[in-house]
Design a protein around this motif. Structure first.
Motif, PDB file in Angstrom:
ATOM      1  N   ILE A  97      68.160  64.484  57.522  1.00  0.00           N
ATOM      2  CA  ILE A  97      68.055  64.743  58.967  1.00  0.00           C
ATOM      3  C   ILE A  97      68.039  63.417  59.733  1.00  0.00           C
ATOM      4  O   ILE A  97      67.552  62.410  59.228  1.00  0.00           O
ATOM      5  CB  ILE A  97      66.815  65.595  59.368  1.00  0.00           C
ATOM      6  N   ALA A  98      68.609  63.450  60.929  1.00  0.00           N
ATOM      7  CA  ALA A  98      68.627  62.249  61.769  1.00  0.00           C
ATOM      8  C   ALA A  98      67.258  62.081  62.433  1.00  0.00           C
ATOM      9  O   ALA A  98      66.560  63.060  62.700  1.00  0.00           O
ATOM     10  CB  ALA A  98      69.717  62.377  62.834  1.00  0.00           C
ATOM     11  N   LEU A  99      66.871  60.830  62.687  1.00  0.00           N
ATOM     12  CA  LEU A  99      65.602  60.534  63.362  1.00  0.00           C
ATOM     13  C   LEU A  99      65.842  59.578  64.530  1.00  0.00           C
ATOM     14  O   LEU A  99      66.819  58.820  64.522  1.00  0.00           O
ATOM     15  CB  LEU A  99      64.625  59.859  62.391  1.00  0.00           C
ATOM     16  N   ILE A 100      64.923  59.610  65.485  1.00  0.00           N
ATOM     17  CA  ILE A 100      65.010  58.681  66.629  1.00  0.00           C
ATOM     18  C   ILE A 100      64.335  57.375  66.200  1.00  0.00           C
ATOM     19  O   ILE A 100      63.295  56.971  66.708  1.00  0.00           O
ATOM     20  CB  ILE A 100      64.326  59.303  67.878  1.00  0.00           C
ATOM     21  N   GLY A 101      64.907  56.747  65.198  1.00  0.00           N
ATOM     22  CA  GLY A 101      64.253  55.614  64.526  1.00  0.00           C
ATOM     23  C   GLY A 101      63.331  56.184  63.455  1.00  0.00           C
ATOM     24  O   GLY A 101      62.803  57.291  63.591  1.00  0.00           O
ATOM     25  N   SER A 102      63.135  55.433  62.388  1.00  0.00           N
ATOM     26  CA  SER A 102      62.329  56.002  61.298  1.00  0.00           C
ATOM     27  C   SER A 102      60.853  56.102  61.689  1.00  0.00           C
ATOM     28  O   SER A 102      60.121  56.946  61.172  1.00  0.00           O
ATOM     29  CB  SER A 102      62.514  55.213  60.016  1.00  0.00           C
ATOM     30  N   LYS A 103      60.399  55.275  62.616  1.00  0.00           N
ATOM     31  CA  LYS A 103      59.012  55.343  63.073  1.00  0.00           C
ATOM     32  C   LYS A 103      58.684  56.747  63.586  1.00  0.00           C
ATOM     33  O   LYS A 103      57.593  57.276  63.339  1.00  0.00           O
ATOM     34  CB  LYS A 103      58.796  54.322  64.182  1.00  0.00           C
ATOM     35  N   GLU A 104      59.638  57.334  64.293  1.00  0.00           N
ATOM     36  CA  GLU A 104      59.445  58.682  64.827  1.00  0.00           C
ATOM     37  C   GLU A 104      59.175  59.684  63.687  1.00  0.00           C
ATOM     38  O   GLU A 104      58.244  60.494  63.765  1.00  0.00           O
ATOM     39  CB  GLU A 104      60.683  59.070  65.653  1.00  0.00           C
ATOM     40  N   GLY A 105      59.956  59.625  62.653  1.00  0.00           N
ATOM     41  CA  GLY A 105      59.771  60.548  61.531  1.00  0.00           C
ATOM     42  C   GLY A 105      58.453  60.313  60.806  1.00  0.00           C
ATOM     43  O   GLY A 105      57.750  61.262  60.438  1.00  0.00           O
ATOM     44  N   ILE A 106      58.120  59.040  60.613  1.00  0.00           N
ATOM     45  CA  ILE A 106      56.863  58.692  59.935  1.00  0.00           C
ATOM     46  C   ILE A 106      55.679  59.218  60.749  1.00  0.00           C
ATOM     47  O   ILE A 106      54.724  59.764  60.204  1.00  0.00           O
ATOM     48  CB  ILE A 106      56.781  57.154  59.747  1.00  0.00           C
ATOM     49  N   ALA A 107      55.771  59.069  62.059  1.00  0.00           N
ATOM     50  CA  ALA A 107      54.673  59.502  62.927  1.00  0.00           C
ATOM     51  C   ALA A 107      54.526  61.022  62.948  1.00  0.00           C
ATOM     52  O   ALA A 107      53.428  61.543  63.143  1.00  0.00           O
ATOM     53  CB  ALA A 107      54.895  58.976  64.346  1.00  0.00           C
ATOM     54  N   HIS A 108      55.621  61.752  62.749  1.00  0.00           N
ATOM     55  CA  HIS A 108      55.554  63.209  62.818  1.00  0.00           C
ATOM     56  C   HIS A 108      55.282  63.900  61.485  1.00  0.00           C
ATOM     57  O   HIS A 108      54.856  65.055  61.464  1.00  0.00           O
ATOM     58  CB  HIS A 108      56.852  63.758  63.424  1.00  0.00           C
ATOM     59  N   LEU A 109      55.518  63.221  60.385  1.00  0.00           N
ATOM     60  CA  LEU A 109      55.371  63.886  59.079  1.00  0.00           C
ATOM     61  C   LEU A 109      53.974  64.476  58.854  1.00  0.00           C
ATOM     62  O   LEU A 109      53.858  65.641  58.450  1.00  0.00           O
ATOM     63  CB  LEU A 109      55.764  62.930  57.947  1.00  0.00           C
ATOM     64  N   PRO A 110      52.906  63.718  59.099  1.00  0.00           N
ATOM     65  CA  PRO A 110      51.581  64.301  58.848  1.00  0.00           C
ATOM     66  C   PRO A 110      51.312  65.568  59.677  1.00  0.00           C
ATOM     67  O   PRO A 110      50.635  66.486  59.202  1.00  0.00           O
ATOM     68  CB  PRO A 110      50.614  63.172  59.224  1.00  0.00           C
ATOM     69  N   LEU A 111      51.866  65.653  60.877  1.00  0.00           N
ATOM     70  CA  LEU A 111      51.663  66.862  61.690  1.00  0.00           C
ATOM     71  C   LEU A 111      52.199  68.095  60.989  1.00  0.00           C
ATOM     72  O   LEU A 111      51.721  69.208  61.199  1.00  0.00           O
ATOM     73  CB  LEU A 111      52.375  66.714  63.050  1.00  0.00           C
ATOM     74  N   ALA A 112      53.192  67.901  60.163  1.00  0.00           N
ATOM     75  CA  ALA A 112      53.804  69.044  59.477  1.00  0.00           C
ATOM     76  C   ALA A 112      53.016  69.488  58.251  1.00  0.00           C
ATOM     77  O   ALA A 112      53.069  70.668  57.877  1.00  0.00           O
ATOM     78  CB  ALA A 112      55.240  68.696  59.071  1.00  0.00           C
ATOM     79  N   PHE A 113      52.266  68.599  57.609  1.00  0.00           N
ATOM     80  CA  PHE A 113      51.690  68.947  56.304  1.00  0.00           C
ATOM     81  C   PHE A 113      50.196  68.696  56.145  1.00  0.00           C
ATOM     82  O   PHE A 113      49.619  69.098  55.143  1.00  0.00           O
ATOM     83  CB  PHE A 113      52.448  68.197  55.201  1.00  0.00           C
ATOM     84  N   VAL A 114      49.582  68.006  57.104  1.00  0.00           N
ATOM     85  CA  VAL A 114      48.180  67.623  56.911  1.00  0.00           C
ATOM     86  C   VAL A 114      47.257  68.532  57.721  1.00  0.00           C
ATOM     87  O   VAL A 114      47.420  68.677  58.939  1.00  0.00           O
ATOM     88  CB  VAL A 114      47.984  66.137  57.325  1.00  0.00           C
ATOM     89  N   ASN A 115      46.297  69.159  57.047  1.00  0.00           N
ATOM     90  CA  ASN A 115      45.260  69.927  57.737  1.00  0.00           C
ATOM     91  C   ASN A 115      44.075  69.014  58.011  1.00  0.00           C
ATOM     92  O   ASN A 115      43.889  68.005  57.328  1.00  0.00           O
ATOM     93  CB  ASN A 115      44.804  71.096  56.866  1.00  0.00           C
ATOM     94  N   PRO A 116      43.267  69.379  59.036  1.00  0.00           N
ATOM     95  CA  PRO A 116      42.082  68.553  59.301  1.00  0.00           C
ATOM     96  C   PRO A 116      41.260  68.389  58.021  1.00  0.00           C
ATOM     97  O   PRO A 116      41.010  69.352  57.301  1.00  0.00           O
ATOM     98  CB  PRO A 116      41.324  69.371  60.349  1.00  0.00           C
ATOM     99  N   GLY A 117      40.880  67.161  57.737  1.00  0.00           N
ATOM    100  CA  GLY A 117      40.083  66.887  56.542  1.00  0.00           C
ATOM    101  C   GLY A 117      40.895  66.542  55.305  1.00  0.00           C
ATOM    102  O   GLY A 117      40.338  66.096  54.305  1.00  0.00           O
TER     103      GLY A 117
END
Ligand SMILES: *Cc1c(COP(=O)(O)O)cnc(C)c1O
Length: 387
Positions: A97-117
């Motif tokens: 998938i294309a990203l708006i710079g790799s920083k954007e993807g790195i910053a969004h990855l945890p939102l997809a898979f990390v639960n609080p704690g």
């Protein structure tokens, strides 16, 4: 009146702000400051890439909303690039998938898979986005020390098993910013096995994958057995083609992980401007000689800086990759950087800004012409002589 959310308060203030202010002050005082702080290439984007963008901007169909995952042709070009340079086969439909710079993807990855704690394993020292994105997702960063005696590779067997079991993501970055270390094949295999055993997403930040010297080639983690079971690799055109301002990168690897990231992205952004993707296609399909030339320039600068540092009594190794030199200094890193700016007019980045295990080191970026680097070495010699 408007208090920052607690999670934002947990993200440390930008340490470099104070240094930035000091640098501006020195410049205002008339000092000729040499800035080896920022990791932003001084070289221009190659001509054929700029021309591709110019043509694309004129096309009405390129002026519309792009697709979320990126143009098929861009993903096809990424697939060709990985096949040509790494011998890795990627499906443009499912594995890129294309990203708006790799920083954007790195910053969004945890939102997809990390639960609080949940834990996220991050390198210390490391690129600050791993820490910040973990916090923004409500996760708990677990810092893995990168120590010189272990060649700046984390010791995965030192991670307590309760933590490994509760970890969702591990961020690794080789060739490494800020230490400029490279990963051995044994380490990459160990990391993949560790992630398979503990059901952890292996997020590999490969931003410096093409910036290599002395015939060294930094492998993609996707070249290794079973890597596709657990790995998402972040890559970028920023450093490879001097395109930091263009904001284009991509993620590739495990389909399920990419789908999760794309779900976040479809709710946050609307993709990369297609004219920029056309420039990206021109870059990725262009002559690889362009990359060789960029690496040649950095390696020449590296030799001047590292030979110079060693001659004047500072300890730094010649990196095999990245455009950074990670140098041991005889005092606290912030103190060293401040003194160096005051008396020599040189800016570098204090290691502690990348994490507590970066203390005692300073990062020099090779993003200035060799004549300027030569002058920096001369000034450093005087500075150290007087200290
Ligand atoms: C420069 C850099 C990036 C990202 O750059 P983008 O311009 O967002 O693609 C990612 N990781 C590291 C370690 C970097 O130094």
């Amino acid at each position: 009146m408007f208090k920052l959310a607690e999670r934002m308060q947990k993200i440390p203030p930008y340490l470099f702000a104070e240094l930035d202010a000091m640098k501006k002050k020195r410049i205002a005082e008339g000092a000729k400051v040499i800035d080896l702080g920022v990791g932003d290439p001084d070289l221009p984007t190659p001509r054929h890439i700029v021309e591709a963008m110019k043509k694309a901007v004129d096309k009405v169909e390129r002026q519309k909303y792009p697709s979320y995952e990126g143009m098929y042709e861009f993903r096809q070009a990424v697939s060709e690039f990985y096949n040509r340079r790494k011998g890795v086969k990627l499906s443009p439909e499912r594995e890129i998938i294309a990203l708006i710079g790799s920083k954007e993807g790195i910053a969004h990855l945890p939102l997809a898979f990390v639960n609080p704690g949940d834990y996220v394993l991050i390198p210390d020292p490391g690129y600050p986005v791993y820490y910040a994105s973990t916090i923004m997702a409500g996760g708990i960063p677990y810092q893995m020390p990168l120590r010189e005696e272990n060649n700046f590779l984390p010791k995965l067997d030192e991670i307590p098993s309760e933590i490994a079991k509760k970890a969702k993501i591990i961020f690794l970055n080789y060739p490494n910013n800020p230490t400029s270390a490279i990963a051995t094949k044994e380490f990459i295999k160990e990391a993949i096995d560790f992630c398979i055993d503990n059901k952890i997403i292996l997020a590999h930040d490969y931003a410096y994958g093409e910036i290599c010297f002395d015939r060294y080639r930094a492998p993609s983690f996707l070249e290794f057995d079973n890597a596709f079971d657990v790995t998402i690799e972040f890559n970028s055109l920023s450093k490879t083609y001097n395109m930091t301002g263009w904001r284009i990168g991509f993620a590739c690897g495990n389909e399920e992980i990419l789908k999760g990231l794309l779900k976040v992205k479809t709710n946050v952004d609307s993709g990369v401007f297609e004219a920029v993707q056309e420039a990206g296609i021109a870059a990725l399909r262009g002559d690889d000689e362009v990359i060789d030339e960029i690496c040649r320039v950095y390696s020449e600068r590296r030799d001047i800086l590292v030979d110079g540092l060693n001659k004047i009594g500072l300890k730094a190794k010649k990196p095999k990759a990245t455009f950074y030199v990670w140098c041991k200094v005889p005092m606290k890193s912030i103190e060293f950087v401040k003194k160096m700016l005051e008396s020599a007019g040189i800016v570098a980045t204090p290691g502690v800004g990348f994490g507590s295990f970066g203390e005692g080191y300073v990062r020099f970026a090779l993003t200035k012409e060799k004549e300027i680097i030569k002058e920096a070495v001369e000034r450093l010699e005087k500075f150290l002589g007087s200290n």
